[in-house]
Design an enzyme around this catalytic site. Sequence first.
Site, PDB file in Angstrom:
ATOM      1  N   ASP A 201       0.790  -0.886   0.169  1.00  0.00           N
ATOM      2  CA  ASP A 201      -0.140  -0.241   0.345  1.00  0.00           C
ATOM      3  C   ASP A 201       0.719   1.107  -0.582  1.00  0.00           C
ATOM      4  O   ASP A 201       1.733   1.332   0.691  1.00  0.00           O
ATOM      5  CB  ASP A 201      -0.885  -0.454   1.180  1.00  0.00           C
ATOM      6  CG  ASP A 201      -2.197   1.040   1.243  1.00  0.00           C
ATOM      7  OD1 ASP A 201      -2.745   1.304   0.563  1.00  0.00           O
ATOM      8  OD2 ASP A 201      -2.396   1.290   1.936  1.00  0.00           O
ATOM      9  N   GLU A 256       1.741  -0.402  -4.546  1.00  0.00           N
ATOM     10  CA  GLU A 256       1.100   0.503  -5.295  1.00  0.00           C
ATOM     11  C   GLU A 256       1.916   2.196  -5.453  1.00  0.00           C
ATOM     12  O   GLU A 256       1.806   2.715  -4.739  1.00  0.00           O
ATOM     13  CB  GLU A 256      -0.506   0.864  -4.208  1.00  0.00           C
ATOM     14  CG  GLU A 256      -1.006   1.796  -4.505  1.00  0.00           C
ATOM     15  CD  GLU A 256      -2.070   2.608  -3.899  1.00  0.00           C
ATOM     16  OE1 GLU A 256      -2.818   2.904  -3.798  1.00  0.00           O
ATOM     17  OE2 GLU A 256      -1.514   2.481  -2.827  1.00  0.00           O
TER      18      GLU A 256
END
Length: 520
Positions: A201, A256
């Site tokens: 993330d 990401e």
Amino acid sequence: MNESPWWSRAVFYQIYIRSFADGNGDGVGDFAGMRARLDHLSWLGVDAIWINPFYPSPGADHGYDVADYRGVDPMFGSLNDCDQFLADAHSRGIKVILDLVPNHTSSEHPWFRNALSDRDHPDRDKYIFRDPRPDGSPPNNWESSFGGPAWTLHKPSGQYYLNMFASEQPDLNWRNPEVHDDFEKTLRFWLDRGADGFRIDVAHALYKDDVLRDNPPDDSPVYHGYMYDQPEVHDLYRNWRKIADSYPGDRVLVGEVYLFDPEKSAAYVAPNELNLAFNFLLVWVTWDAAAFKDAIARPLEALDKVGASGAWILSNHDVERHVTRFGGGEAGLRRGRAAALLLLSLPGTVFIYQGEELGLDQADVPDDQRQDPVFKRTGGILKGRDGCRVPIPWDEHPHGYGFSISEPWLPAPDGWGSKAVSVQMQDPGSILNLYRTALAARRASDALTHGEFKWIDVPSGCLGFKRQTDGDKLISITNLTSELQRIPAVGDLLLASDTDVAVHDGKLELPTDSSAWIRA
Ligand code: NOJ
């Protein structure tokens, strides 16, 4: 024999666990639901699954606020259920990657509680606390991605803490070595249990400018995001890569990396760093050939320079579903079908977001039922991401469409029964069957899985490229114009996005908004 690692040609299926399948009947998806639907994913033909966070969490950002990195939230099941899921997926030849959330913890994480309890507690340095400016305002001008300042005042101590997202998601201080040690434990914990890797993330944001400089104004010619993309993060990924590589089976790290400069994001997949980074240019493109070409060509060039391969997505749990982005309704669906063949013929890894294989539109969630912190933090100015997170329809049952026996956590829109898995499975012309056929064709084709990529000349408003190995050659063409195109093409039609596509007398007849794969 192609020696490239499995992930470099895999098709991943992204499961937003809350909305995939509810096994225990509480209206929220879970491990039991996922296990029960694994046969369906085998039928569809995916190689791997990425599961969004399922760790214990107060749910301020639906799991992206983690209170315990090495557990399973009881809402989703137990650690044992997770182990069983991994085993069941593996027994079907499906790999599973988990979502690692290292930029911030939940405000309920024991470290943060300790940090708040006492200014001198050693855990305070695991976060980014600073005094206000002399006028009492936040330490700098950084803004939260969810709206408002990126700083929250902790009144008892008089200091602000940094939160790039919600206040319930305090940012970690990656300059603290104990943070490193603990995340290494987390990586090993899940890798030991058989996870095939991680999606990381906000992978570009773990380190911030060390003196927390103000960001220049948005229109500044020298814009530099001091909140992210700091050089120190690359050492961290080199280390994580060593850890992942110390396990058998080519474990994968997918970042990401939300940077829109392909050169910058390619730096994260340089040798010995992350394996893949999503190409986010494609989640913002409209239905326009030049835009698509730009969003594919620039990343490919940048990746080529560092010897990495692409990770392509059209949608995920953070953006408007692409069928809607491409116009919605029947037109959007037709474009969604064409886009599927375009994406699945690109070189590298493809990520499908649950529901795109059903051609789902963005759902309209009534404001009083919206749950995304983005909606709340912007006072409703931004609608947030609930519309792409509505539970997916499994059958025609009007109450929740087979997702759950109870009220789903977000309301199911009217009319989704006809999009349900059980309905589309019976229809050979459905988008679900198109995805299934395309996945099988891709898997069976050397050219598609690891052939060289080259753009070819096609009429303006179309996109075309070939994929080629010594023994296999395939051409992929998409018509994004509003007219029928007749394109010289030598070969057989392997697959088309719609039934009105044909090859006649050496010409491919490609109607508006359609794609074809031609075996040359
Ligand atoms: C990116 C995730 O995809 C998104 O859903 C989340 O809100 C933010 N990171 C913060 O963790």
